[in-house]
Design a protein around this motif. Structure first.
Motif, short mmCIF file in Angstrom:
data_model
loop_
_atom_site.label_atom_id
_atom_site.label_comp_id
_atom_site.label_asym_id
_atom_site.label_seq_id
_atom_site.Cartn_x
_atom_site.Cartn_y
_atom_site.Cartn_z
N ASN A 164 0.86 -1.03 0.10
CA ASN A 164 0.02 0.14 -0.04
C ASN A 164 0.85 1.32 0.10
N THR A 165 2.12 1.02 0.04
CA THR A 165 3.44 2.29 0.13
C THR A 165 3.16 2.97 1.09
N ALA A 166 2.76 2.33 2.35
CA ALA A 166 2.69 3.22 3.59
C ALA A 166 4.38 3.31 3.99
N LEU A 248 -1.73 6.86 -3.04
CA LEU A 248 -3.01 6.96 -2.43
C LEU A 248 -3.51 5.65 -3.33
N ASP A 249 -3.48 5.82 -4.68
CA ASP A 249 -3.84 4.92 -5.74
C ASP A 249 -3.51 3.39 -5.50
N SER A 250 -2.42 3.28 -4.88
CA SER A 250 -1.82 1.93 -4.51
C SER A 250 -2.49 1.52 -3.31
N ALA A 251 -2.79 2.40 -2.34
CA ALA A 251 -3.56 1.90 -1.14
C ALA A 251 -5.03 1.47 -1.55
N LEU A 255 -7.15 -2.12 -0.97
CA LEU A 255 -8.50 -2.04 -0.50
C LEU A 255 -9.29 -2.72 -1.35
N LEU A 256 -9.44 -2.62 -2.58
CA LEU A 256 -10.21 -2.77 -3.49
C LEU A 256 -10.13 -4.51 -3.86
N VAL A 284 -3.26 8.57 3.94
CA VAL A 284 -3.02 10.02 3.54
C VAL A 284 -1.88 10.24 2.69
N PRO A 285 -1.78 11.31 1.49
CA PRO A 285 -0.56 11.31 0.80
C PRO A 285 0.59 11.82 1.86
#
Length: 286
Positions: A164-166, A248-251, A255-256, A284-285
């Motif tokens: 998710n790129t966190a 945010l798109d990766s996150a 989720l999807l 959040v970004p």
């Protein structure tokens, strides 16, 4: 004496079912450490979610023991969720001494270690010293200080990359009936603590390169996160964990893919507490 507390090191969620909680966070796109089992006397275990400068921990009870009675009582009376913040210090012993001279009481000074299963299959040792602020100094939740003695076995490079790129803790939010007065009480716990109210949110700065603590009334928090059940978070603890992501798109893709229900917010994407072990989680970004 110089104030010894430099910021937020990590926070932890106390959860009902540790492995179920770990599965939820894996579904959200996080890389989790192997499960770390504490001593038989403690009867607890954890998973960590590591970022370059800080981290998040899932903590659960495996077997009831005398030493985890307080944890079990907390789960029974307050529910699972984000219960604790751990602060950055250089030395637990020196921090206790310095805070005492500043008129801030502490308790529970001690050291411990635990085996750490590493991603390559080997095992290391993680060693810590901790000391806690007293409940009388805390408007809500638990806040303690953590001295890391073996950083290399905690901040393992393989654990820092997440689907998710966190990449870090962005903020911790909590419900307070009296945000401004509670914020002032929290601010004195950090060397660089300061209070800034704006738009119904009261922000406590905790230090450079450190996530702030943000307090709001229940109505203001509900308005910020509509259609999400705040009652499913820890009572008397912390409510929202905001996590920085590089994309945010990766996150959203994570989720999807896991069919996790989320809501778009003014700042990012919010996951309901039922999908994240009693924590309202917001991406959040960065």
């Amino acid at each position: 004496m110089t104030h010894p507390v430099k910021g937020i090191d990590h926070c932890f969620a106390l959860v009902d079912d540790l492995d179920a909680a770990a599965a939820q966070y894996a579904a959200l796109g996080f890389t989790l450490s192997p499960r770390g089992t504490h001593s038989a006397a403690k009867g607890t275990a954890n998973y960590t979610i590591m970022f370059p400068e800080d981290y998040f921990e899932l903590l659960g009870v495996l077997e009831p023991t005398e030493l985890n009675a307080a944890r079990r009582a907390m789960l029974a009376t307050k529910g699972q969720g984000l219960h604790a913040i751990a602060c950055r210090i250089d030395s637990a012993e020196q921090a206790a001494e310095a805070l005492s001279e500043l008129g801030i009481a502490t308790q529970g000074l001690g050291s411990f270690s635990r085996p750490v299963p590493l991603p390559d299959g080997s095992e290391g040792i993680a060693a810590f010293s901790t000391v806690s602020f007293t409940p009388d100094d805390l408007p809500l939740g638990m806040v303690f200080m953590c001295q890391h003695k073996t950083r290399d076995t905690v901040w393992v490079p393989e654990l820092l990359t997440h689907a998710n790129t966190a990449c870090g803790l962005d903020a911790i939010l909590a419900i307070s009936e009296t945000p401004e007065s509670d914020a002032a009480r929290f601010a004195r716990l950090w060397a660089k603590g300061s209070v800034s109210p704006e738009d119904g949110l009261t922000t406590v700065t905790t230090g450079p390169n450190s996530a702030p603590l943000i307090l709001a009334t229940a109505d203001r928090m509900a308005a910020r996160y509509p259609d999400l059940d705040l009652s499913a978070t820890a009572k008397g603890g912390f409510t929202v964990l905001r996590v920085k992501v590089q994309s945010l798109d990766s996150a959203k893709d994570c989720l999807l893919a896991s069919q996790v229900t989320f809501r778009e917010t003014a700042t990012g994407l919010a996951v309901a507490p039922e999908f994240s072990a009693g924590v309202l989680l917001e991406f959040v970004p960065a």
